[in-house]
Design an enzyme around this catalytic site. Structure first.
Site, PDB file in Angstrom:
ATOM      1  CB  ALA A  63      38.907  38.362  37.616  1.00 33.67           C
ATOM      2  N   GLY A 104      38.229  41.751  41.654  1.00 37.54           N
ATOM      3  CA  GLY A 104      39.514  42.238  41.163  1.00 37.54           C
ATOM      4  C   GLY A 104      39.500  43.749  40.961  1.00 37.54           C
ATOM      5  CD  GLU A 107      41.437  41.014  44.851  1.00 33.89           C
ATOM      6  OE1 GLU A 107      41.044  40.588  43.752  1.00 33.89           O
ATOM      7  OE2 GLU A 107      42.019  40.304  45.686  1.00 33.89           O
ATOM      8  CD  GLU A 127      36.747  38.470  45.011  1.00 40.47           C
ATOM      9  OE1 GLU A 127      36.002  38.911  45.920  1.00 40.47           O
ATOM     10  OE2 GLU A 127      37.533  39.205  44.381  1.00 40.47           O
TER      11      GLU A 127
END
Ligand code: NAD
Length: 700
Positions: A63, A104, A107, A127
């Site tokens: 992200a 992300g 994900e 993360e």
């Protein structure tokens, strides 16, 4: 379609390509564009399935963390909603992993119903390294695909895994040599033709059923030593446990709550700050990228002692041939024998193969005299800390070295401008201040002399990278940056001991804060004599100040630390773990009496605040003096050179967090007690008055 999303229809397949170079980061614009593209495919009856891929060499590397903390525009859906929308789609969605899928990105890939990957890619959930947890289903979907233990390793460890491993774990369905998008389109056609509901990750339960719950506590115990004071790794474990315990929808909710709390925490802010600080540190404002660094194809090191030997290893480890010299054959033999023993230690611990050791030793040659320096592109001097000796060596080296070669000193305390002045190449003289052990410590303070050329600076900054170091450019001044802060703060630590604290209390407070050890244990490790001698050298520099007396006493008693079995602590039977020593407690009590001090209790909070305040105020002086380019450079120095806990950002970031008005008030109070060691820095006063933060500081 949108600036960052390309869309095309191939037959009955909608191909959605994320094009947000360089990393295809999931920004607000990508989230919005992706959502719209998926909706468009869902609505279009001619489209039977979708492929999601990345443009260029990446799938999605995460992200966009620069948007963290910024309000999400009203028309941009939450990433979780985009991702859940994809998983919920009745039309099959295939991820074509053409490149890295991190955070992300993974994900997103896991919310697709199938994943095909190029064999060269990697996937991961990093993360935790930024102080938070995956927040878009990663902790709930990864265990369903890869199993609990592999998910724990990936989510708690944060390191990416290779495509082949991802295939074995079930994260990826197929590896594709050649055009992964073309194969994904074909694959999408196949699954669409078969019909039936797509395979949704959230509905998988095989790998999370019947998990032995003791696995989670065992994992907590396993990470404890390396996770002191960190919140995120434990939340990662808890979330995988949730995945194995609660229904999927509830798991997602729990993950979301934990993600938001951590994302907005000071720890995550500190770790994000350090992430950018580490990238920023390589930039030197007046040395732009177009200044070409010199190529360093060979090196020479003068002095084969503690530092010289380690520095030679750094070059050999990086594949750069290096010649070492010393004052006599005996000294050189002893130095090279230590280097060899050092490598042998690595081989016996399994960190290096015998072949690697042989190769590295093969790159190190030794000879007495300066023959080895003649052809070297850089010569680093690491002899005794003696100005006259260094000046003579600099003049002699200057006479034999190639005119274009760089001449560097590893001095910790001497004025390198003076060394530059004795040569005919002042533009090529710099400091390269390695930290001990030089082959291990990542920090390298590159010291800019008044005369060094931009090319010289660009070269040493580039060389730091080649040697696997974090190079930080600093200016000439007492202790440069790192040791200046340590020197001042360690005096404050000693004053607190003279006034009522005990060394092990101070050390424990700093250990609990996250440092690998406190200032007294550090002094014992480095040698009490080192601190004593360095302070003796500074007496003229800082006249008339209150000086701590205990280090001097220890030195006079021959309590030099670990190497003599006694220092601030007692080291029984050669142990490197010190224990509190009643003799020292007695000495401290007597000393307080001699100084006319009524001992008083210190709370842990006061100790921590005083120590950190000494660090940040001294850091502000360093900025006032122009010795560092940015406040964040000081933080990087303290992270890599002194083990400042990353989750607190660094002394300057921490002061910003406390608030500079509060830091100034404390500094002023300490100034009354400790005099000039705590004289409030001009920058601190100005910034506190203007409501600014150290991170707003710009040099010049
Ligand atoms: P050291 O005493 O271990 O080694 C110095 C070496 O220089 C010895 O092998 C000595 O024989 C050699 N030498 C002396 N005169 C010489 C000459 N004329 N020609 C060639 N070799 C000569 O010292 P060290 O701890 O390695 O420190 C070296 C330098 O690095 C000093 O300037 C010191 O301030 C700096 N430094 C030390 C540390 C540390 O933690 N030890 C850290 C950073 C910087």
């Amino acid at each position: 379609m949108s600036d960052v999303i390309d869309f095309e229809v191939r037959g009955a397949i909608g191909v959605i390509t994320i094009n947000n170079p360089p990393a295809n980061a999931l920004s607000f614009a990508v989230d919005k564009g992706l959502h719209e593209a998926v909706q468009r495919c869902t609505a279009d009856d001619a489209i039977k399935a979708m492929v999601i891929t990345g443009g260029g060499k990446m799938f999605v590397a995460g992200a966009d963390i620069s948007e963290f903390g910024k309000p999400r525009p009203d028309d941009v859906p939450e990433l979780n909603d985009v991702i859940e929308g994809i998983e919920a789609s009745d039309k099959p969605v295939v991820a074509a992993l053409n490149g890295l899928a991190l955070g992300g990105g993974l994900e997103l890939a896991m919310s697709c119903h199938y994943r095909l990957a190029a064999p060269t890619i990697q996937v991961g959930q990093p993360e935790v390294k930024l102080g938070f947890i995956p927040g878009a289903g990663g902790t709930q979907r990864l265990p369903r695909l890869a199993g609990v233990e592999a998910a724990l390793d990936m989510i708690v460890g944060g390191d990416p895994i290779k495509a082949q491993k991802a295939l074995e774990l079930g994260i990826v369905d197929e590896l594709v040599e050649g055009d992964v998008v073309a194969r994904a389109v074909e694959f999408a056609e196949e699954v669409a033709a078969k019909g039936g509901a797509p395979r949704r990750t959230g509905e998988q339960t095989d790998k999370i059923s019947g998990v032995d719950k003791s696995v989670f506590d065992a994992y907590r115990r396993k990470i404890a030593p390396k996770s002191r004071g960190l919140a995120a790794p434990y939340e990662c474990i808890r979330m995988v446990e949730v995945a194995a315990t609660l229904p999927f929808a509830q798991g997602l909710e729990e993950e979301r709550k934990a993600f938001v709390t951590l994302r907005d925490s000071d720890q995550a802010a500190a770790m994000r700050y350090m992430f950018f600080a580490e990238r920023e540190v390589a930039k030197v404002p007046d040395v732009p990228r177009d200044v070409q660094p010199m190529k360093i194809a060979s090196a020479a090191v003068v002095g084969s002692g503690t530092m010289g030997g380690g520095i030679a290893m750094c070059f050999a480890n990086a594949g750069v041939p290096v010649t070492v010299t010393d004052i006599s054959q005996e000294a050189l033999d002893a130095g090279l024998a230590k280097v060899k023993a050092n490598y042998e230690g690595s081989v016996s611990r399994g960190r290096l193969t015998q072949a690697q050791m042989d190769e590295r030793l093969g790159l190190i040659s030794g000879s007495v005299g300066y023959d080895g320096a003649k052809e070297a592109d850089i010569v680093i001097e690491a002899v005794f800390e003696d100005m006259d000796l260094k000046k003579k060596i600099f003049a002699d080296l200057d006479a034999v070295m190639k005119p274009e070669a760089i001449l560097a000193s590893n001095t910790s305390t001497l004025d390198i401008n003076e060394l530059a002045a004795v040569t005919k190449r002042p533009d090529k003289v710099v400091g390269t201040h390695f930290f001990s052990p030089a082959n291990v410590m990542k920090l390298l303070e590159n010291v800019r002399t008044e005369t060094a050329s931009k090319e010289t600076i660009a070269t040493v900054m580039q060389l730091s990278k080649v040697l696997g170091k974090v190079g930080v450019l600093v200016g000439v001044g007492d202790g440069f940056v790192g040791n200046r802060l340590l020197g001042f703060a360690s005096r404050i630590a000693e004053f607190m001991v003279e006034e009522g604290a005990l060394p092990w209390q101070v050390d424990k407070v700093l250990y609990d804060f996250g440092f690998p050890m406190g200032p007294f244990a550090v002094s014992d490790m480095a040698g009490v004599d080192i601190r004593y001698l360095s302070r003796q050298g500074q007496l003229k520099l800082y006249p008339g100040r209150r000086n701590p007396v205990l280090t001097d006493k220890l030195y006079e008693m021959g309590r030099l630390g670990q190497k003599t079995g006694k220092g601030w602590y007692l080291y029984k039977d050669g142990s490197r773990k010190g224990e509190p020593d009643p003799e020292i407690e007695k000495l401290i009590a007597e000393t307080s009496k001699e100084l006319g001090i009524d001992r008083r209790p210190f709370s842990d909070e006061e100790i921590l605040a005083n120590y950190l305040c000494a660090l940040s105020n001294t850091g502000a002086h360093v900025l006032d003096e122009g010795l560092a380019i940015r406040a964040s450079d000081i933080d990087v120095i303290w992270l890599y050179g002194y083990g400042f806990p990353r989750q607190h950002g660094g002394p300057m970031f921490h002061a910003d967090l406390v608030g500079l008005d509060k830091v100034l008030a404390k500094t002023e109070a300490m100034f009354q007690l400790y005099g000039d060691w705590m004289k409030p820095a001009g920058l601190l006063k100005t910034f506190a008055a203007e409501g600014k933060k150290f991170k707003d500081y710009k040099a010049g």
